[in-house]
Design an enzyme around this catalytic site. Structure first.
Site, PDB file in Angstrom:
ATOM      1  N   SER A 196       0.822  -1.219   0.000  1.00  0.00           N
ATOM      2  CA  SER A 196       0.000   0.000   0.000  1.00  0.00           C
ATOM      3  C   SER A 196       0.855   1.268   0.000  1.00  0.00           C
ATOM      4  CB  SER A 196      -0.968   0.007   1.181  1.00  0.00           C
ATOM      5  OG  SER A 196      -0.289  -0.270   2.377  1.00  0.00           O
ATOM      6  N   HIS A 221      -2.369  -8.748   2.040  1.00  0.00           N
ATOM      7  CA  HIS A 221      -1.964  -7.526   2.756  1.00  0.00           C
ATOM      8  C   HIS A 221      -3.057  -7.230   3.790  1.00  0.00           C
ATOM      9  CE1 HIS A 221       0.171  -3.921   3.469  1.00  0.00           C
ATOM     10  NE2 HIS A 221      -0.173  -3.198   2.416  1.00  0.00           N
ATOM     11  N   HIS A 251       5.277 -13.492   7.985  1.00  0.00           N
ATOM     12  CA  HIS A 251       5.455 -12.110   7.528  1.00  0.00           C
ATOM     13  C   HIS A 251       6.586 -12.064   6.516  1.00  0.00           C
ATOM     14  CE1 HIS A 251       5.868  -7.728   7.623  1.00  0.00           C
ATOM     15  NE2 HIS A 251       4.634  -7.747   8.081  1.00  0.00           N
ATOM     16  N   ARG A 295       3.179  -5.607  17.704  1.00  0.00           N
ATOM     17  CA  ARG A 295       1.808  -5.066  17.662  1.00  0.00           C
ATOM     18  C   ARG A 295       0.831  -6.135  18.146  1.00  0.00           C
ATOM     19  NH1 ARG A 295       1.619  -3.417  11.522  1.00  0.00           N
ATOM     20  NH2 ARG A 295       2.295  -5.583  11.446  1.00  0.00           N
ATOM     21  N   ASP A 298      -2.432  -9.237  12.592  1.00  0.00           N
ATOM     22  CA  ASP A 298      -3.766  -9.671  12.174  1.00  0.00           C
ATOM     23  C   ASP A 298      -4.283 -10.873  12.975  1.00  0.00           C
ATOM     24  OD1 ASP A 298      -4.016  -7.704  10.298  1.00  0.00           O
ATOM     25  OD2 ASP A 298      -2.976  -8.857   8.772  1.00  0.00           O
TER      26      ASP A 298
END
Ligand code: AMX
Length: 434
Positions: free
Chosen positions: A241, A271, A317, A326, A372
């Site tokens: 992005s 993504h 990843h 995160r 995620d």
């Protein structure tokens, strides 16, 4: 304009550093490109300079060199909150300096002044069917604002190249100011019978978004959104992005054109869309075993996913080689506030089992969870159960980082990006001539 004087003060230093680097070390080789890298998504080839944020493979994202834990501690907090105010985060991404509380508030006040979303944006979103893609609505809404671009206007009025960044910053502040209401409008249109809620100027950026999707009564959801926006604000500028937005911006397309393109990349399943796929996988697992599954059941379910030729969403990843900090920050949030939530406990049980299974495959470079793996479970706890909306939350947050990169690129006058393509025959003859 907020931040203009701060960036102005730094611009000449950055330009000199870049000019010196090119003049004195222009021929310095930092990487060779292999045939394999060309055929596999230019993986790992350094193609950008990313001073705003950097993904450290072993420790995770750093914003302006601060780790997630440092950022959570050091940024000024929203009143009555344990989590940083989004305005302070934007300031840090743009400026390289930790803001004071008053600087963070200044950004939030400026956003409030600029938060009015033009009517045509809502009309564009309304022209989509209610079951249309939330990300397509977001991208189209952002794209439509190109007609308001201050950069475009300045460009056509022949403003000098060295000042392009000023109107780009102006556009970035406008766009980020409007994002919460645009994102909320899409949520309400799709999932709340179009019951729209006006912004509340008394609230900070994240709390206002929570309020506009009908979650204003639960202060903990505002806390989650402060954390969520902070964790998703940026991840270097070489991911799909951010790089797309940069590439489009390098043609001097305005920020709305660039960011809409970036959002289209974010909507892809490898993504940003992984957000929703991960939550759906967790929910399917939970429902399949009619409750929190045992270790053996998770093992069976995960192996079946792999046998079916699918990936286990939320794990792995392209750059990270550790548990995503995160993910850890979200885990701590849930442990502190709702440790007994069944979907969260399912995600925790998966965390114990899945890395081992992925390691067994011998090919997964990073078997650890990314952000995620928990995002959806946390939203689900607060009743934001519409998983096809989760990438919009990601997009709302990511505009802070992406637009900072675009402003910075203009500030140092980065030129149009134009790598080179070769034919397969050329590669074959280069190899045979060796
Ligand atoms: N489950 C199963 N297999 C996986 C896997 C996972 N979670 N992660 C990687 N693999 C596989 C790859 O598909 C690849 O298999 P192949 O050689 O047969 O094609 C092999 O392991 C090597 O891949 P890699 O180099 O470790 O990862 P990558 O850089 O090619 O891909 C990513 C990275 C994120 C796309 C991948 O790990 C994946 O698909 N994960 C699941 C989806 C996900 O969580 N995406 C979120 C990413 C973060 C984000 O942008 N939001």
């Amino acid at each position: 304009m907020i931040l203009e004087d701060r960036i102005e003060a730094n611009v000449s230093v950055w330009r000199e550093r870049v000019a010196r680097m090119i003049k004195e070390y222009g021929d310095f080789v930092i990487s060779n490109v292999t045939v394999q890298q060309i055929y596999s998504g230019i993986r790992g080839v350094p193609i950008q300079v990313s001073d705003i944020s950097f993904v450290d493979p072993d420790h995770g994202i750093r914003y302006r060199d601060y780790s997630i834990n440092e950022i959570l501690k050091l940024l000024p907090k929203a009143p009555g909150s344990k989590y940083p105010m989004v305005g302070g985060l934007y300031y840090l991404l743009m400026d390289n300096e930790l803001p004071t509380l008053s600087k963070a508030k200044e950004v939030e006040e400026e956003w409030k002044k600029r938060a009015t979303v033009p009517d045509y944006v809502f009309k564009i979103i309304d022209s989509f069917p209610d079951d249309g893609s939330a990300m397509a609505m977001l991208s189209a809404g952002v794209l439509s604002m190109s007609c308001d671009s201050k950069f475009s206007k300045a460009y056509h009025e022949s403003v000098g190249k060295n000042d392009y960044w000023k109107s780009t910053l102006d556009d970035s502040i406008d766009l980020t100011a409007r994002m919460p209401q645009i994102a909320a409008y899409i949520y309400n249109k799709k999932y709340r019978n179009n019951q729209q809620i006006d912004p509340d100027p008394k609230l900070d950026y994240a709390a206002n978004f929570a309020h506009m999707i009908g979650k204003g009564d639960d202060p903990l959801y505002s806390e989650l959104m402060r954390l969520f926006i902070l964790l998703h604000a940026d991840h270097e500028n070489a991911n799909v992005s951010a790089h797309t937005a940069h590439l489009v911006g390098s043609a001097l397309s305005d920020i709305y054109l660039s960011c809409s393109a970036g959002l289209n990349g974010l909507a892809g399943p490898l993504h940003g869309l992984a957000n929703q796929e991960c939550c759906n996988w967790l929910l399917d697992l939970y429902h399949f075993y009619q409750g929190i599954p045992s270790k053996e059941q998770i093992e069976e379910y995960a192996r079946k996913t792999l046998e079916d030729g699918k990936v286990i969403p939320g794990y792995g990843h392209a750059v990270l080689r550790c548990t995503d900090p995160r993910f850890t920050a979200e885990m701590e949030f849930a442990k502190a506030h709702f440790p007994d939530d069944e979907l969260f406990r399912t995600a925790m049980a998966v965390f114990e089992v899945v890395p081992g299974i992925l390691m067994e495959t011998g090919k997964v470079k990073n078997p650890w969870p990314n952000v995620d793996a928990l995002n959806g479970a946390l939203q689900y706890h607060f009743g934001v159960t519409e998983t096809d909306y989760y990438t919009v939350l990601f997009g709302l947050s990511r505009m802070l980082g992406i637009t900072s990169h675009v402003v910075f690129a203009r500030a140092v006058n980065k030129p149009i990006e134009r790598p080179k393509a070769l034919t397969t025959r050329m590669l074959e003859s280069m190899i045979s001539e060796q």
